[in-house]
Design a protein around this motif. Structure first.
Motif, PDB file in Angstrom:
ATOM      1  N   SER A 221      29.320  -5.604  21.927  1.00 39.62           N
ATOM      2  CA  SER A 221      30.505  -5.134  22.647  1.00 39.62           C
ATOM      3  C   SER A 221      31.779  -5.395  21.843  1.00 39.62           C
ATOM      4  N   ARG A 222      32.818  -4.682  22.223  1.00 39.58           N
ATOM      5  CA  ARG A 222      34.123  -4.909  21.602  1.00 39.58           C
ATOM      6  C   ARG A 222      34.571  -6.357  21.835  1.00 39.58           C
ATOM      7  N   GLN A 223      34.310  -6.881  23.030  1.00 42.02           N
ATOM      8  CA  GLN A 223      34.718  -8.246  23.329  1.00 42.02           C
ATOM      9  C   GLN A 223      34.021  -9.254  22.408  1.00 42.02           C
ATOM     10  N   GLN A 224      32.739  -9.005  22.115  1.00 43.52           N
ATOM     11  CA  GLN A 224      32.023  -9.898  21.205  1.00 43.52           C
ATOM     12  C   GLN A 224      32.615  -9.839  19.793  1.00 43.52           C
ATOM     13  N   VAL A 225      32.908  -8.644  19.332  1.00 41.32           N
ATOM     14  CA  VAL A 225      33.494  -8.496  17.998  1.00 41.32           C
ATOM     15  C   VAL A 225      34.856  -9.185  17.940  1.00 41.32           C
ATOM     16  N   ARG A 268      37.194 -15.219   3.303  1.00 38.18           N
ATOM     17  CA  ARG A 268      38.068 -15.484   4.446  1.00 38.18           C
ATOM     18  C   ARG A 268      38.194 -14.216   5.286  1.00 38.18           C
ATOM     19  N   GLY A 269      38.553 -14.404   6.544  1.00 37.93           N
ATOM     20  CA  GLY A 269      38.686 -13.273   7.447  1.00 37.93           C
ATOM     21  C   GLY A 269      39.663 -12.226   6.954  1.00 37.93           C
ATOM     22  N   GLU A 270      40.690 -12.648   6.244  1.00 37.37           N
ATOM     23  CA  GLU A 270      41.734 -11.725   5.794  1.00 37.37           C
ATOM     24  C   GLU A 270      41.239 -10.713   4.769  1.00 37.37           C
ATOM     25  N   SER A 271      40.022 -10.901   4.268  1.00 32.75           N
ATOM     26  CA  SER A 271      39.489  -9.965   3.272  1.00 32.75           C
ATOM     27  C   SER A 271      38.555  -8.916   3.883  1.00 32.75           C
ATOM     28  N   LEU A 272      38.292  -8.998   5.200  1.00 28.20           N
ATOM     29  CA  LEU A 272      37.277  -8.144   5.820  1.00 28.20           C
ATOM     30  C   LEU A 272      37.880  -7.041   6.683  1.00 28.20           C
ATOM     31  N   ASP A 273      37.256  -5.871   6.665  1.00 24.75           N
ATOM     32  CA  ASP A 273      37.683  -4.800   7.557  1.00 24.75           C
ATOM     33  C   ASP A 273      36.905  -4.878   8.870  1.00 24.75           C
ATOM     34  N   ILE A 274      37.212  -3.991   9.806  1.00 28.41           N
ATOM     35  CA  ILE A 274      36.597  -4.041  11.124  1.00 28.41           C
ATOM     36  C   ILE A 274      35.087  -3.845  11.047  1.00 28.41           C
ATOM     37  N   ASP A 275      34.621  -3.024  10.129  1.00 30.22           N
ATOM     38  CA  ASP A 275      33.176  -2.778  10.032  1.00 30.22           C
ATOM     39  C   ASP A 275      32.420  -4.038   9.617  1.00 30.22           C
TER      40      ASP A 275
END
Length: 292
Positions: A221-225, A268-275
């Motif tokens: 789900s979107r909430q999980q992401v 780090r999170g700042e390097s990742l896209d939504i996919d």
């Protein structure tokens, strides 16, 4: 057949006259800064790309500066206003200054963060000078609530505009960037000076344009992401292996999920896209591929 007369827009004198009539004292709590320049609202409408086929949602219409400009080109405008004083006056302002378009206007007296539906035809566009103190939550709430929205243009604090439009790897890329990217492609659409507002804010403003796209195809789900996104940026300078261990149950399971998702555990999170966040969430979810 003659065209309907265009709405009369609000200038500095009209805004101050309305404020005086209402004994209005703009509050920082509600982020109230009213646009007093007709050229600015015309620019916002032009940049938004809305036309006669669009049903527009506006949040925080205030005294009606942008509302009147939207009614000049849009097929219908539904404005959501939380302030009872402003909500009570706005329909009369529209009737007085845009009588030919008044039937195409509807007011919802509510908190935009708490609305669960918008009356009338399904809206196709969101155009708003969003209250700066709640701009991101309002934008994300309406994007989620109204999947019929195809495009939008919002005016927000300049730094927030930068964050919303940021791409992975940027210093200002963060939670708003990732969550908004679930719903849409966003870009910076310009800057707005302080002198077009009354009272003048102590921050600069920016325009963000967005175009809807379908959310990622996923089993979670979107909430999980979004929970994974929140965790990844809670300690943005730390590697994902460590910051996701709370969600995963252990650093080892977090690392296994990251590897299975094709992500470096030391990233780090700042390097990742939504996919990438979607893939990580799928691996962390019950039935996902990662094992401790």
């Amino acid at each position: 057949m003659t065209a309907s007369p265009a709405p009369r827009l609000l200038g500095p004198a009209e805004v101050r006259a309305l404020a005086g009539e209402l004994d209005l004292r703009p509050t920082k709590q509600r982020g109230q800064n009213f646009v007093i320049d007709p050229n600015t609202v015309r620019r916002i409408v032009r940049e938004s790309g809305v036309g006669a086929d669009d049903v527009v949602v506006e949040v925080g219409p205030g005294l009606g500066s942008l509302t009147l400009a939207l009614l000049e080109v849009a097929g219908r405008v539904t404005a959501i206003e939380v302030d009872p004083l402003l909500a009570a006056r706005l329909p009369r302002t529209i009737a007085e200054l845009a009588p030919a378009q008044a039937a195409s206007f509807e007011l919802v007296h509510a908190d935009a963060l708490r609305v669960t539906e918008v009356p009338g035809p399904a809206p196709t566009a969101l155009v708003a000078n969003l209250p700066y103190n709640v701009s991101v939550p309002v934008l994300l709430h309406l994007m989620a609530l109204l999947p019929s929205l195809q495009k939008g243009l919002v005016m927000v604090q300049s730094e927030v505009a930068d964050r919303l439009a940021a791409k992975p790897g940027s210093k200002v890329y963060g939670v708003p960037s990732v969550k908004a990217a679930w719903f849409a492609d966003l870009r910076r659409a310009g800057a707005i000076g302080r002198n077009v507002f009354w009272p003048a804010p102590n921050v600069d403003s920016g325009l963000v344009s967005w175009t809807h796209h379908e959310p990622p195809t996923t089993t979670v789900s979107r909430q999980q992401v979004f929970a994974v996104v929140d965790a990844a940026f809670a300690q943005r300078r730390k590697a994902l292996r460590g910051v996701l261990k709370g969600l995963a149950g252990s650093a080892e399971r977090a690392e296994a999920a990251l590897v299975a998702a094709g992500v470096d555990p030391m990233a780090r999170g700042e390097s990742l896209d939504i996919d990438a966040f979607v893939r990580i969430t799928e691996e962390l979810s019950p039935g996902g591929g990662a094992t401790a």
